[in-house]
Design a protein around this motif. Structure first.
Motif, PDB file in Angstrom:
ATOM      1  N   PRO A 185      25.425  51.171  30.779  1.00  0.00           N
ATOM      2  CA  PRO A 185      25.250  51.852  32.072  1.00  0.00           C
ATOM      3  C   PRO A 185      25.231  50.924  33.285  1.00  0.00           C
ATOM      4  N   ASN A 186      24.712  49.723  33.137  1.00  0.00           N
ATOM      5  CA  ASN A 186      24.682  48.816  34.274  1.00  0.00           C
ATOM      6  C   ASN A 186      26.095  48.373  34.659  1.00  0.00           C
ATOM      7  N   LEU A 187      26.896  48.031  33.649  1.00  0.00           N
ATOM      8  CA  LEU A 187      28.284  47.655  33.907  1.00  0.00           C
ATOM      9  C   LEU A 187      29.079  48.842  34.432  1.00  0.00           C
ATOM     10  N   ASP A 188      28.830  50.010  33.879  1.00  0.00           N
ATOM     11  CA  ASP A 188      29.536  51.202  34.318  1.00  0.00           C
ATOM     12  C   ASP A 188      29.248  51.496  35.787  1.00  0.00           C
ATOM     13  N   ARG A 189      27.988  51.318  36.177  1.00  0.00           N
ATOM     14  CA  ARG A 189      27.603  51.528  37.575  1.00  0.00           C
ATOM     15  C   ARG A 189      28.326  50.557  38.498  1.00  0.00           C
ATOM     16  N   LEU A 190      28.357  49.281  38.118  1.00  0.00           N
ATOM     17  CA  LEU A 190      29.038  48.278  38.935  1.00  0.00           C
ATOM     18  C   LEU A 190      30.531  48.564  39.014  1.00  0.00           C
ATOM     19  N   TYR A 191      31.124  48.908  37.883  1.00  0.00           N
ATOM     20  CA  TYR A 191      32.560  49.168  37.865  1.00  0.00           C
ATOM     21  C   TYR A 191      32.914  50.354  38.755  1.00  0.00           C
ATOM     22  N   ARG A 192      32.142  51.433  38.654  1.00  0.00           N
ATOM     23  CA  ARG A 192      32.416  52.614  39.475  1.00  0.00           C
ATOM     24  C   ARG A 192      32.225  52.303  40.957  1.00  0.00           C
ATOM     25  N   GLN A 193      31.226  51.523  41.263  1.00  0.00           N
ATOM     26  CA  GLN A 193      30.988  51.123  42.647  1.00  0.00           C
ATOM     27  C   GLN A 193      32.180  50.333  43.193  1.00  0.00           C
ATOM     28  N   LEU A 194      32.717  49.439  42.385  1.00  0.00           N
ATOM     29  CA  LEU A 194      33.859  48.641  42.807  1.00  0.00           C
ATOM     30  C   LEU A 194      35.101  49.504  43.020  1.00  0.00           C
ATOM     31  N   GLN A 195      35.279  50.539  42.218  1.00  0.00           N
ATOM     32  CA  GLN A 195      36.463  51.387  42.358  1.00  0.00           C
ATOM     33  C   GLN A 195      36.500  52.115  43.700  1.00  0.00           C
ATOM     34  N   GLU A 196      35.355  52.242  44.347  1.00  0.00           N
ATOM     35  CA  GLU A 196      35.295  52.884  45.658  1.00  0.00           C
ATOM     36  C   GLU A 196      35.504  51.893  46.792  1.00  0.00           C
ATOM     37  N   ASP A 197      35.579  50.604  46.473  1.00  0.00           N
ATOM     38  CA  ASP A 197      35.726  49.577  47.501  1.00  0.00           C
ATOM     39  C   ASP A 197      37.161  49.555  48.030  1.00  0.00           C
ATOM     40  N   PRO A 198      37.360  49.486  49.351  1.00  0.00           N
ATOM     41  CA  PRO A 198      38.716  49.465  49.918  1.00  0.00           C
ATOM     42  C   PRO A 198      39.578  48.323  49.392  1.00  0.00           C
ATOM     43  N   ALA A 199      38.985  47.166  49.145  1.00  0.00           N
ATOM     44  CA  ALA A 199      39.765  46.031  48.650  1.00  0.00           C
ATOM     45  C   ALA A 199      40.262  46.281  47.231  1.00  0.00           C
ATOM     46  N   VAL A 200      39.465  46.910  46.413  1.00  0.00           N
ATOM     47  CA  VAL A 200      39.869  47.228  45.044  1.00  0.00           C
ATOM     48  C   VAL A 200      40.960  48.287  45.061  1.00  0.00           C
ATOM     49  N   ARG A 201      40.812  49.289  45.900  1.00  0.00           N
ATOM     50  CA  ARG A 201      41.846  50.307  46.032  1.00  0.00           C
ATOM     51  C   ARG A 201      43.153  49.677  46.519  1.00  0.00           C
ATOM     52  N   PHE A 202      43.039  48.743  47.447  1.00  0.00           N
ATOM     53  CA  PHE A 202      44.221  48.045  47.950  1.00  0.00           C
ATOM     54  C   PHE A 202      44.912  47.284  46.824  1.00  0.00           C
ATOM     55  N   ALA A 203      44.143  46.569  46.011  1.00  0.00           N
ATOM     56  CA  ALA A 203      44.721  45.789  44.913  1.00  0.00           C
ATOM     57  C   ALA A 203      45.412  46.692  43.901  1.00  0.00           C
ATOM     58  N   HIS A 204      44.824  47.842  43.610  1.00  0.00           N
ATOM     59  CA  HIS A 204      45.482  48.809  42.722  1.00  0.00           C
ATOM     60  C   HIS A 204      46.814  49.245  43.322  1.00  0.00           C
ATOM     61  N   GLY A 205      46.809  49.530  44.613  1.00  0.00           N
ATOM     62  CA  GLY A 205      48.027  49.956  45.280  1.00  0.00           C
ATOM     63  C   GLY A 205      49.101  48.887  45.292  1.00  0.00           C
ATOM     64  N   ILE A 206      48.695  47.639  45.494  1.00  0.00           N
ATOM     65  CA  ILE A 206      49.639  46.520  45.484  1.00  0.00           C
ATOM     66  C   ILE A 206      50.313  46.421  44.118  1.00  0.00           C
ATOM     67  N   GLU A 207      49.523  46.502  43.054  1.00  0.00           N
ATOM     68  CA  GLU A 207      50.098  46.426  41.707  1.00  0.00           C
ATOM     69  C   GLU A 207      51.075  47.572  41.457  1.00  0.00           C
ATOM     70  N   ALA A 208      50.745  48.756  41.971  1.00  0.00           N
ATOM     71  CA  ALA A 208      51.574  49.937  41.749  1.00  0.00           C
ATOM     72  C   ALA A 208      52.745  50.006  42.725  1.00  0.00           C
ATOM     73  N   GLN A 209      52.843  49.047  43.624  1.00  0.00           N
ATOM     74  CA  GLN A 209      53.885  49.002  44.657  1.00  0.00           C
ATOM     75  C   GLN A 209      53.860  50.256  45.524  1.00  0.00           C
ATOM     76  N   ALA A 210      52.642  50.710  45.828  1.00  0.00           N
ATOM     77  CA  ALA A 210      52.449  51.866  46.690  1.00  0.00           C
ATOM     78  C   ALA A 210      52.289  51.408  48.139  1.00  0.00           C
ATOM     79  N   GLU A 211      52.407  52.341  49.058  1.00  0.00           N
ATOM     80  CA  GLU A 211      52.173  52.041  50.472  1.00  0.00           C
ATOM     81  C   GLU A 211      50.661  52.026  50.704  1.00  0.00           C
ATOM     82  N   VAL A 212      50.114  50.846  50.906  1.00  0.00           N
ATOM     83  CA  VAL A 212      48.674  50.715  51.099  1.00  0.00           C
ATOM     84  C   VAL A 212      48.397  49.862  52.330  1.00  0.00           C
TER      85      VAL A 212
END
Length: 241
Positions: A185-212
């Motif tokens: 649960p502690n790791l899950d909490r940290l991971y979910r928190q990171l998924q909401e971070d703009p920088a993490v979303r940006f990195a996902h978009g960069i990998e997917a070659q999306a417009e970010v």
């Protein structure tokens, strides 16, 4: 020159370096390296003879390889925002300790599973590798879950480059599917928190070659050959100075 991060796709651990550079907020560029085709090419081995990502070309034309070294390079430039700490301080030692754990234990736990993914083998070998990987991943998750405890971030109340590095590796849990992150649960909490971070979303978009849109200092992509030419030019300029 503006620093260039060479990041590997698909699903490279260099994802974390993109996140950290976004958090840093200083100008940087990216060079996309396909794995395994381009990363093992002679063209990329001029950047990193080992043939692995990430690699970073600095503003002076120096090449920094290995995630831990790159994270420390970024952290040294983010001391004012506590992304990193001055060498020799207790905080730096704690950060370096966490980066080393993520690099040697947490990352390494997935190695049998990546080998299974990347190399052909018979059914018996596949079963052995998968079980070996599962045991290692379970152990690493349990250890890091206990180390994190109820802290918001890996080192305390503020995010550091260690959290960025974790973001790049922790997603492999879903990719390989040998453990359920919700069981930690502690790791899950940290991971979910990171998924909401703009920088993490940006990195996902960069990998997917999306417009970010960058919330940091992203200054665009550069092709490998151009990046190499700029790196050589920056070195020559430094030597001539």
């Amino acid at each position: 020159m503006t620093p260039i991060l060479f990041y590997g796709v698909p699903s490279g651990c260099s994802f974390g370096s993109i996140v950290a550079l976004e958090w840093l907020g200083q100008p940087y560029r990216l060079s996309r390296i396909e794995m395994p085709e381009v990363v093992t090419s002679e063209a990329f081995r001029r950047i990193n003879p080992v043939g692995e990502t990430p690699a970073l070309a600095t503003d002076a034309g120096a090449i920094v390889t290995e995630s831990m070294a790159i994270m420390n390079w970024i952290g040294a430039r983010g001391i004012d925002s506590a992304l990193g700490f001055a060498q020799g301080t207790p905080e730096f030692n704690r950060l370096n300790q966490m980066l080393a754990y993520l690099n040697t234990t947490f990352f390494n736990a997935f190695v049998p599973l990546w080998h299974l993914y990347e190399h052909a083998s018979d059914d018996t070998t596949k079963a052995v590798l998968r079980e070996f990987g599962r045991v290692k991943v379970e152990k690493a998750h349990a250890q890091l879950n206990a180390m994190l405890g109820d802290r918001r971030w890996l080192l305390g109340d503020r995010r550091t480059v260690a959290d960025a590095y974790f973001a790049g590796i922790a997603r492999w849990t879903d990719y390989h599917g040998v453990v359920n992150r919700a069981d930690y649960p502690n790791l899950d909490r940290l991971y979910r928190q990171l998924q909401e971070d703009p920088a993490v979303r940006f990195a996902h978009g960069i990998e997917a070659q999306a417009e970010v849109k960058s919330a940091g200092g992203f200054a665009g992509h550069v092709e490998l050959e151009q990046a190499w030419a700029e790196t050589l030019a920056a070195r020559q300029q430094r030597l001539a100075a």
